[in-house]
Design an enzyme around this catalytic site. Structure first.
Site, PDB file in Angstrom:
ATOM      1  CE  LYS A   1      47.951  64.365  97.834  1.00 36.22           C
ATOM      2  NZ  LYS A   1      48.932  64.641  96.758  1.00 36.22           N
TER       3      LYS A   1
ATOM      4  N   GLY B   1      43.246  56.347  92.863  1.00 32.83           N
ATOM      5  CA  GLY B   1      44.691  56.144  92.839  1.00 32.83           C
ATOM      6  C   GLY B   1      44.999  54.662  92.829  1.00 32.83           C
ATOM      7  CB  SER B   2      48.118  52.894  93.456  1.00 32.85           C
ATOM      8  OG  SER B   2      48.428  53.402  94.734  1.00 32.85           O
ATOM      9  CB  THR B   3      45.248  48.425  94.269  1.00 36.34           C
ATOM     10  OG1 THR B   3      44.372  48.538  93.137  1.00 36.34           O
ATOM     11  CG2 THR B   3      44.729  47.350  95.200  1.00 36.34           C
TER      12      THR B   3
ATOM     13  N   GLY C   1      45.002  52.699  98.238  1.00 37.90           N
ATOM     14  CA  GLY C   1      43.589  52.449  98.592  1.00 37.90           C
ATOM     15  C   GLY C   1      43.486  51.561  99.824  1.00 37.90           C
TER      16      GLY C   1
ATOM     17  CD  GLU D   1      35.753  54.994  91.238  1.00 38.14           C
ATOM     18  OE1 GLU D   1      36.102  54.047  90.520  1.00 38.14           O
ATOM     19  OE2 GLU D   1      34.563  55.277  91.473  1.00 38.14           O
TER      20      GLU D   1
ATOM     21  CB  CYS E   1      42.400  53.437  86.257  1.00 35.47           C
ATOM     22  SG  CYS E   1      41.022  54.468  85.730  1.00 35.47           S
TER      23      CYS E   1
ATOM     24  CD  GLU F   1      47.022  50.175  87.347  1.00 30.98           C
ATOM     25  OE1 GLU F   1      47.427  50.372  88.512  1.00 30.98           O
ATOM     26  OE2 GLU F   1      46.000  50.691  86.888  1.00 30.98           O
TER      27      GLU F   1
HETATM   28  P1  NAP Z   1      48.777  56.831  94.053  1.00 36.23           P
HETATM   29  O1  NAP Z   1      50.221  56.760  94.254  1.00 36.23           O
HETATM   30  O2  NAP Z   1      47.904  55.910  94.823  1.00 36.23           O
HETATM   31  O3  NAP Z   1      48.370  58.338  94.334  1.00 36.23           O
HETATM   32  C1  NAP Z   1      47.062  58.812  94.256  1.00 36.23           C
HETATM   33  C2  NAP Z   1      46.916  60.011  95.162  1.00 36.23           C
HETATM   34  O4  NAP Z   1      47.056  59.604  96.524  1.00 36.23           O
HETATM   35  C3  NAP Z   1      47.961  61.075  94.936  1.00 36.23           C
HETATM   36  O5  NAP Z   1      47.394  62.340  95.146  1.00 36.23           O
HETATM   37  C4  NAP Z   1      48.974  60.734  96.007  1.00 36.23           C
HETATM   38  O6  NAP Z   1      49.808  61.804  96.330  1.00 36.23           O
HETATM   39  C5  NAP Z   1      48.076  60.357  97.151  1.00 36.23           C
HETATM   40  N1  NAP Z   1      48.682  59.525  98.181  1.00 36.23           N
HETATM   41  C6  NAP Z   1      49.858  58.830  98.141  1.00 36.23           C
HETATM   42  N2  NAP Z   1      50.046  58.173  99.312  1.00 36.23           N
HETATM   43  C7  NAP Z   1      48.993  58.457 100.106  1.00 36.23           C
HETATM   44  C8  NAP Z   1      48.599  58.076 101.424  1.00 36.23           C
HETATM   45  N3  NAP Z   1      49.333  57.240 102.159  1.00 36.23           N
HETATM   46  N4  NAP Z   1      47.436  58.542 101.920  1.00 36.23           N
HETATM   47  C9  NAP Z   1      46.659  59.357 101.177  1.00 36.23           C
HETATM   48  N5  NAP Z   1      46.974  59.772  99.942  1.00 36.23           N
HETATM   49  C10 NAP Z   1      48.118  59.320  99.395  1.00 36.23           C
HETATM   50  O7  NAP Z   1      48.374  56.619  92.542  1.00 36.23           O
HETATM   51  P2  NAP Z   1      49.042  57.322  91.313  1.00 36.23           P
HETATM   52  O8  NAP Z   1      50.289  56.594  91.022  1.00 36.23           O
HETATM   53  O9  NAP Z   1      49.067  58.779  91.491  1.00 36.23           O
HETATM   54  O10 NAP Z   1      47.949  57.038  90.190  1.00 36.23           O
HETATM   55  C11 NAP Z   1      47.936  55.911  89.430  1.00 36.23           C
HETATM   56  C12 NAP Z   1      46.955  54.894  89.994  1.00 36.23           C
HETATM   57  O11 NAP Z   1      45.649  55.448  90.023  1.00 36.23           O
HETATM   58  C13 NAP Z   1      46.843  53.693  89.111  1.00 36.23           C
HETATM   59  O12 NAP Z   1      46.879  52.533  89.900  1.00 36.23           O
HETATM   60  C14 NAP Z   1      45.489  53.841  88.442  1.00 36.23           C
HETATM   61  O13 NAP Z   1      44.897  52.654  88.040  1.00 36.23           O
HETATM   62  C15 NAP Z   1      44.708  54.538  89.483  1.00 36.23           C
HETATM   63  N6  NAP Z   1      43.580  55.254  88.898  1.00 36.23           N
HETATM   64  C16 NAP Z   1      42.330  54.737  89.088  1.00 36.23           C
HETATM   65  C17 NAP Z   1      41.225  55.372  88.528  1.00 36.23           C
HETATM   66  C18 NAP Z   1      39.845  54.819  88.727  1.00 36.23           C
HETATM   67  O14 NAP Z   1      38.906  55.544  88.452  1.00 36.23           O
HETATM   68  N7  NAP Z   1      39.692  53.603  89.189  1.00 36.23           N
HETATM   69  C19 NAP Z   1      41.396  56.541  87.803  1.00 36.23           C
HETATM   70  C20 NAP Z   1      42.672  57.049  87.636  1.00 36.23           C
HETATM   71  C21 NAP Z   1      43.762  56.390  88.207  1.00 36.23           C
HETATM   72  P3  NAP Z   1      51.170  62.015  95.495  1.00 36.23           P
HETATM   73  O15 NAP Z   1      50.840  61.978  94.058  1.00 36.23           O
HETATM   74  O16 NAP Z   1      51.569  63.356  95.858  1.00 36.23           O
HETATM   75  O17 NAP Z   1      52.079  60.936  95.903  1.00 36.23           O
END
Ligand code: NAP
Ligand code: MG
Length: 505
Positions: free
Chosen positions: A209, A261-263, A266, A283, A317, A414
């Site tokens: 997804k 994605g976000s902590t 996670g 991650e 990230c 962050e």
């Molecule tokens: P996010 O809100 O956690 O979303 C990540 C993904 O998870 C999206 O596809 C999101 O869908 C989905 N999602 C949201 N709620 C969910 C749930 N309850 N269960 C399962 N999936 C769910 O993060 P983001 O705002 O898109 O991305 C930014 C974050 O990613 C930052 O914190 C960044 O540090 C982190 N990041 C980490 C790395 C790494 O390698 N460590 C790399 C890149 C980014 P929707 O988008 O449709 O809401």
């Protein structure tokens, strides 16, 4: 001779009278616009779900818009997958796993993965344009970083597919089964490649997804996968928002969850799969410390800091969002950084000269603005480039905060935007203490002339990746991942393979 004032390429104004550029910084030249053509990309007005090798309508019959954050215009509409769609995708992946993919010879698997890599290269221009349109990142980055690195990941893992006995000597490896993969919006195609390539190379099938705001390159990848002749159901791509991700996480027939994605999300995922058989790699977020010692080549370090935080609008990230400068050179470094951000070009992501594109979404822009306000309230001094911003779309000027306290929220949390918090230090021990004083531990950077100092720092800093005299460098053969609240598990390299196999002896 133009009669109206036009925004210049770096923030000043072109005066109609002389056509000369009045800028706050000293320069006598500017770039002419060099826009990439949208016409090289084919985008359908509507996308269905990619399940079992076919495009299928979502059970809900619901679609949502994906917009261009640089002008807020709709680009296309994509399906909103619900639990029934996710179930269909998981069933297709299970069927493909049992009947085809786990039985096929590793050499054949390698051929498919290699073919996908080649097709990404062939369609690199189109993918780069779509990435910049959908996500707002400068075309230079999509073209020179995201797309080639995505292709390289497929090439790299194609190479491992028939050599697993060398990756895990004297061990038997088995694929895990069906992998559910959920990715964020900051590197949409690259994150899909990071996830899909090692899963396929090791014999797993996939339900992926992409993020709600950047689904298009993953859907383009689905087209490539379809054309590559990959057996039906080996890769399924379902679009939607958080609920679609949750449906994947909670599906009982998933063997492994790979999440970037976000902590916060996670943690939700970890709670959801606790007590199940599902394996997981997470991650998550970061707040990287980038450290400049007084003996560092300062101009090079400043350039590295600029790349570390303003690259991809700070939507990274591992962005070097906390800068620690040794006190003796702090004034000099801050002056150089202020001069340098003044020369960054903010604007049209499709222009090849652009350094900083659009913020990915209105919501993310609001988050960044919230932190700018917090920074000022905390007593830090804010400095922003004086560039002009386009009228429509989501934009943020490159920003620097000085006089930042270690305990300040802008130094601890962050922000995920082009915002740098600058702190100072005197001794090695002090800066190690400060750098490690963070809930995160994804990446860090050290700038110094002394090799021994680099080793001392890298040994004592708790971060998954530590760059020395460089920043934000990636290679498919290097593992990537975090400590503490930045998650666990590694992607990339040999380590990335072990996340998709079980060792049976
Ligand atoms: P996010 O809100 O956690 O979303 C990540 C993904 O998870 C999206 O596809 C999101 O869908 C989905 N999602 C949201 N709620 C969910 C749930 N309850 N269960 C399962 N999936 C769910 O993060 P983001 O705002 O898109 O991305 C930014 C974050 O990613 C930052 O914190 C960044 O540090 C982190 N990041 C980490 C790395 C790494 O390698 N460590 C790399 C890149 C980014 P929707 O988008 O449709 O809401
Ligand atoms: Mg979009």
């Amino acid at each position: 001779m133009p009669t109206t004032k036009k925004p210049d390429r770096r923030g000043g104004k072109i005066t109609p009278k002389s056509n000369t550029i009045k800028l706050k910084f000293d320069t006598s030249w500017s770039y002419a616009p060099a826009p990439e053509s949208k016409s090289a990309a084919t985008i359908k007005p509507q996308y269905d779900l990619f399940i079992n090798g076919e495009w299928v309508k979502p059970a809900s019959n619901k679609y949502f818009d994906t917009i261009n954050p640089a002008n807020e215009e709709k680009i296309s509409q994509v399906s909103e997958a619900n639990t029934a769609d996710v179930d269909k995708a998981v069933k297709a992946a299970r069927n493909a796993y049992e009947k085809v993919w786990k039985k096929i010879s590793p050499k054949e698997r390698a051929k498919y993965v290699f073919r996908i890599a080649r097709m990404i290269q062939e369609r690199a221009r189109e993918l780069a344009i779509i990435e910049s349109l959908d996500g707002g990142k400068p075309i230079r980055e999509s073209r020179d970083f995201d797309v080639p690195t995505a292709a390289n990941h497929f090439f790299y893992y194609a190479g491992w597919a028939d050599k697993l006995e060398y990756a895990f000597p004297n061990r038997n490896t088995e694929p895990l089964g069906v992998a559910g993969q959920i990715i964020p919006w900051n590197f949409p195609l690259l994150m899909a490649a990071w996830k899909i390539a090692p899963a396929l190379a090791t014999g797993n099938t996939v339900v992926l997804k992409p993020a709600e705001t950047t689904p298009l390159t993953a859907l383009k990848l689905a087209e490539i996968i379809q054309e590559s002749g990959l057996p039906n159901g080996v890769v399924n791509i379902v679009t939607g928002a958080g609920a679609t991700g949750a449906a994947i996480v909670n599906h009982p027939d998933i063997n492994k969850i790979a999440f970037t994605g976000s902590t916060d999300v996670g943690k939700i995922i970890q709670r959801a799969i606790a007590g199940t058989h599902k394996k997981v790699t997470l991650e998550l977020g970061g707040k990287a410390a980038n450290i400049i010692f007084e003996d560092a080549p300062l101009d090079q370090a400043v350039e590295g800091v600029i790349n570390g935080i303003y690259f991809n609008q700070g939507h990274v990230c591992c962005a070097g969002s906390r800068l620690y400068v040794q006190e003796s050179v702090a004034k000099q470094v801050i002056r150089k950084l202020r001069d340098r951000i003044e020369s960054l070009i903010v604007g049209d992501p499709l222009d090849k000269n652009t350094d900083i594109g659009a913020i990915n979404s209105r919501q993310q822009l609001e988050t960044i603005h919230k932190y700018l306000k917090i920074g000022k309230e905390e007593g830090a001094e804010m400095y922003q480039s004086s560039c002009s911003l386009p009228g429509k779309g989501f934009w943020c000027r490159p920003t620097i905060f000085t006089n930042v306290a270690q305990s300040a929220r802008i130094a601890q949390e962050e922000i995920f935007g082009p915002v740098l918090a600058i702190l100072t230090f005197r001794t090695d021990d002090e800066v190690i203490e400060k750098a490690n004083n963070s809930p995160y531990g994804l990446s860090a950077g050290v700038w110094t002339d002394k090799g021994s100092k680099i080793f001392n720092m890298t040994k004592r800093m708790r971060a998954g990746v530590i760059w020395a005299n460089t920043f934000n460098k990636f290679d498919p053969s290097s593992p990537f991942g975090g400590y503490k609240e930045s998650g666990f598990g590694r992607e990339g390299g040999l380590h990335g393979l072990s996340a998709y196999v079980s060792l049976t002896n």
